[in-house]
Design a protein around this motif. Structure first.
Motif, PDB file in Angstrom:
ATOM      1  N   MET A   1      63.999  43.011  25.161  1.00  0.00           N
ATOM      2  CA  MET A   1      62.910  43.918  25.489  1.00  0.00           C
ATOM      3  C   MET A   1      63.471  45.099  26.263  1.00  0.00           C
ATOM      4  SD  MET A   1      59.511  42.992  27.610  1.00  0.00           S
ATOM      5  CE  MET A   1      58.049  43.830  27.157  1.00  0.00           C
ATOM      6  N   PRO A   2      63.155  46.323  25.814  1.00  0.00           N
ATOM      7  CA  PRO A   2      63.670  47.507  26.508  1.00  0.00           C
ATOM      8  C   PRO A   2      63.112  47.627  27.924  1.00  0.00           C
ATOM      9  CG  PRO A   2      62.442  48.118  24.521  1.00  0.00           C
ATOM     10  CD  PRO A   2      62.361  46.645  24.668  1.00  0.00           C
ATOM     11  N   GLY A   3      63.742  48.485  28.714  1.00  0.00           N
ATOM     12  CA  GLY A   3      63.324  48.685  30.086  1.00  0.00           C
ATOM     13  C   GLY A   3      62.203  49.689  30.233  1.00  0.00           C
ATOM     14  N   PHE A   4      61.593  50.074  29.111  1.00  0.00           N
ATOM     15  CA  PHE A   4      60.536  51.082  29.153  1.00  0.00           C
ATOM     16  C   PHE A   4      59.658  50.949  27.924  1.00  0.00           C
ATOM     17  CE2 PHE A   4      64.211  52.833  27.057  1.00  0.00           C
ATOM     18  CZ  PHE A   4      63.681  53.306  25.867  1.00  0.00           C
ATOM     19  N   VAL A   5      58.517  51.622  27.974  1.00  0.00           N
ATOM     20  CA  VAL A   5      57.660  51.813  26.813  1.00  0.00           C
ATOM     21  C   VAL A   5      57.644  53.314  26.565  1.00  0.00           C
ATOM     22  CG1 VAL A   5      55.294  51.654  25.942  1.00  0.00           C
ATOM     23  CG2 VAL A   5      56.237  49.807  27.315  1.00  0.00           C
ATOM     24  N   LEU A   6      57.794  53.711  25.318  1.00  0.00           N
ATOM     25  CA  LEU A   6      57.792  55.133  24.976  1.00  0.00           C
ATOM     26  C   LEU A   6      56.550  55.442  24.162  1.00  0.00           C
ATOM     27  CD1 LEU A   6      59.164  57.928  24.796  1.00  0.00           C
ATOM     28  CD2 LEU A   6      60.312  57.099  22.731  1.00  0.00           C
ATOM     29  N   LEU A   7      55.783  56.419  24.632  1.00  0.00           N
ATOM     30  CA  LEU A   7      54.625  56.917  23.895  1.00  0.00           C
ATOM     31  C   LEU A   7      54.904  58.365  23.517  1.00  0.00           C
ATOM     32  CD1 LEU A   7      51.789  55.646  26.265  1.00  0.00           C
ATOM     33  CD2 LEU A   7      52.687  54.524  24.235  1.00  0.00           C
ATOM     34  N   VAL A   8      54.600  58.730  22.291  1.00  0.00           N
ATOM     35  CA  VAL A   8      54.798  60.109  21.835  1.00  0.00           C
ATOM     36  C   VAL A   8      53.536  60.547  21.117  1.00  0.00           C
ATOM     37  CG1 VAL A   8      56.147  61.649  20.378  1.00  0.00           C
ATOM     38  CG2 VAL A   8      57.278  59.787  21.583  1.00  0.00           C
ATOM     39  N   ARG A   9      53.056  61.738  21.478  1.00  0.00           N
ATOM     40  CA  ARG A   9      51.856  62.275  20.848  1.00  0.00           C
ATOM     41  C   ARG A   9      52.053  63.757  20.573  1.00  0.00           C
ATOM     42  NH1 ARG A   9      45.602  62.227  22.769  1.00  0.00           N
ATOM     43  NH2 ARG A   9      44.861  63.325  20.942  1.00  0.00           N
ATOM     44  N   PRO A  10      51.954  64.146  19.310  1.00  0.00           N
ATOM     45  CA  PRO A  10      52.046  65.576  18.989  1.00  0.00           C
ATOM     46  C   PRO A  10      50.875  66.331  19.616  1.00  0.00           C
ATOM     47  CG  PRO A  10      52.218  64.239  17.003  1.00  0.00           C
ATOM     48  CD  PRO A  10      51.824  63.321  18.120  1.00  0.00           C
ATOM     49  N   ARG A  11      51.174  67.525  20.149  1.00  0.00           N
ATOM     50  CA  ARG A  11      50.127  68.313  20.789  1.00  0.00           C
ATOM     51  C   ARG A  11      49.321  69.115  19.779  1.00  0.00           C
ATOM     52  NH1 ARG A  11      54.429  69.305  23.831  1.00  0.00           N
ATOM     53  NH2 ARG A  11      54.584  71.449  23.135  1.00  0.00           N
ATOM     54  N   GLY A  12      49.957  69.570  18.708  1.00  0.00           N
ATOM     55  CA  GLY A  12      49.244  70.335  17.689  1.00  0.00           C
ATOM     56  C   GLY A  12      48.881  71.741  18.116  1.00  0.00           C
ATOM     57  N   ASP A  71      71.767  48.520  32.412  1.00  0.00           N
ATOM     58  CA  ASP A  71      72.886  49.439  32.287  1.00  0.00           C
ATOM     59  C   ASP A  71      72.400  50.774  31.707  1.00  0.00           C
ATOM     60  OD1 ASP A  71      75.751  50.034  32.290  1.00  0.00           O
ATOM     61  OD2 ASP A  71      75.534  49.997  30.101  1.00  0.00           O
ATOM     62  N   TYR A  72      72.874  51.888  32.260  1.00  0.00           N
ATOM     63  CA  TYR A  72      72.431  53.211  31.819  1.00  0.00           C
ATOM     64  C   TYR A  72      72.737  53.445  30.346  1.00  0.00           C
ATOM     65  CZ  TYR A  72      71.795  58.217  31.562  1.00  0.00           C
ATOM     66  OH  TYR A  72      71.379  59.461  31.183  1.00  0.00           O
ATOM     67  N   ALA A  73      73.919  53.027  29.892  1.00  0.00           N
ATOM     68  CA  ALA A  73      74.292  53.220  28.486  1.00  0.00           C
ATOM     69  C   ALA A  73      73.346  52.452  27.563  1.00  0.00           C
ATOM     70  CB  ALA A  73      75.734  52.783  28.255  1.00  0.00           C
ATOM     71  N   LEU A  74      72.920  51.276  27.993  1.00  0.00           N
ATOM     72  CA  LEU A  74      71.974  50.499  27.198  1.00  0.00           C
ATOM     73  C   LEU A  74      70.609  51.185  27.168  1.00  0.00           C
ATOM     74  CD1 LEU A  74      71.361  47.963  25.571  1.00  0.00           C
ATOM     75  CD2 LEU A  74      70.933  46.769  27.720  1.00  0.00           C
ATOM     76  N   LEU A  75      70.159  51.705  28.299  1.00  0.00           N
ATOM     77  CA  LEU A  75      68.900  52.453  28.332  1.00  0.00           C
ATOM     78  C   LEU A  75      68.957  53.647  27.387  1.00  0.00           C
ATOM     79  CD1 LEU A  75      67.748  52.686  32.072  1.00  0.00           C
ATOM     80  CD2 LEU A  75      66.531  51.632  30.181  1.00  0.00           C
ATOM     81  N   GLU A  76      70.083  54.355  27.418  1.00  0.00           N
ATOM     82  CA  GLU A  76      70.230  55.528  26.553  1.00  0.00           C
ATOM     83  C   GLU A  76      70.169  55.136  25.077  1.00  0.00           C
ATOM     84  OE1 GLU A  76      73.370  59.078  25.490  1.00  0.00           O
ATOM     85  OE2 GLU A  76      73.646  57.953  27.344  1.00  0.00           O
ATOM     86  N   SER A  77      70.861  54.064  24.705  1.00  0.00           N
ATOM     87  CA  SER A  77      70.842  53.649  23.298  1.00  0.00           C
ATOM     88  C   SER A  77      69.443  53.194  22.880  1.00  0.00           C
ATOM     89  CB  SER A  77      71.883  52.561  23.036  1.00  0.00           C
ATOM     90  OG  SER A  77      71.514  51.356  23.646  1.00  0.00           O
ATOM     91  N   GLU A  78      68.729  52.506  23.768  1.00  0.00           N
ATOM     92  CA  GLU A  78      67.357  52.083  23.463  1.00  0.00           C
ATOM     93  C   GLU A  78      66.433  53.291  23.305  1.00  0.00           C
ATOM     94  OE1 GLU A  78      66.581  49.549  26.785  1.00  0.00           O
ATOM     95  OE2 GLU A  78      67.365  47.767  25.779  1.00  0.00           O
ATOM     96  N   LEU A  83      63.342  56.892  19.757  1.00  0.00           N
ATOM     97  CA  LEU A  83      63.039  58.234  19.266  1.00  0.00           C
ATOM     98  C   LEU A  83      63.336  58.366  17.777  1.00  0.00           C
ATOM     99  CD1 LEU A  83      64.294  60.432  22.226  1.00  0.00           C
ATOM    100  CD2 LEU A  83      61.948  60.223  21.415  1.00  0.00           C
ATOM    101  N   SER A  84      64.420  57.753  17.313  1.00  0.00           N
ATOM    102  CA  SER A  84      64.745  57.845  15.888  1.00  0.00           C
ATOM    103  C   SER A  84      63.704  57.117  15.042  1.00  0.00           C
ATOM    104  CB  SER A  84      66.141  57.311  15.599  1.00  0.00           C
ATOM    105  OG  SER A  84      66.196  55.923  15.782  1.00  0.00           O
ATOM    106  N   LYS A  85      63.189  55.985  15.535  1.00  0.00           N
ATOM    107  CA  LYS A  85      62.127  55.284  14.810  1.00  0.00           C
ATOM    108  C   LYS A  85      60.882  56.158  14.701  1.00  0.00           C
ATOM    109  CE  LYS A  85      63.089  50.412  15.671  1.00  0.00           C
ATOM    110  NZ  LYS A  85      62.561  49.184  16.283  1.00  0.00           N
ATOM    111  N   LEU A  86      60.541  56.826  15.796  1.00  0.00           N
ATOM    112  CA  LEU A  86      59.352  57.675  15.792  1.00  0.00           C
ATOM    113  C   LEU A  86      59.547  58.914  14.935  1.00  0.00           C
ATOM    114  CD1 LEU A  86      58.283  57.412  19.511  1.00  0.00           C
ATOM    115  CD2 LEU A  86      57.091  56.487  17.541  1.00  0.00           C
TER     116      LEU A  86
END
Length: 96
Positions: A1-12, A71-78, A83-86
């Motif tokens: 499980m990642p150390g965060f949840v990412l939400l992305v919403r286009p503003r339009g 680990d910071y490198a793991l956070l960055e890869s996650e 972002l690539s999935k989105l």
């Protein structure tokens, strides 16, 4: 499980700016822990969003307890993976 949840919403709104919002709940830890997580997330955003973020969207990182000592490198890869999935999805702005 990642150390965060990412939400992305286009503003339009036609503006290609990539914005970031960061939140870490008090359930994660005290002020020192929350501020450390927010600093790490801000650095991730500075490093990754310009190249991998979605143009014209608001990105929100929500800190989770599993991200405190990750680990910071793991956070960055996650973060890059999320972002690539989105980016591969076609996200439409909801009608209001």
């Amino acid at each position: 499980m990642p150390g965060f949840v990412l939400l992305v919403r286009p503003r339009g709104d036609g503006d290609p700016l990539k914005r970031i919002g960061i939140t870490v709940s008090g359930k994660v830890g005290g002020a020192v822990v929350r501020n450390r997580m927010k600093r790490r997330f801000r650095e991730l955003a500075r490093k990754v969003l310009p190249e991998a973020g979605i143009a014209g969207a608001d990105h929100v990182l929500i800190g989770r307890p599993s991200g405190i000592e990750r680990d910071y490198a793991l956070l960055e890869s996650e973060f890059r993976k999320a972002l690539s999935k989105l980016a591969n999805r076609s996200v439409e702005r909801p009608k209001q």
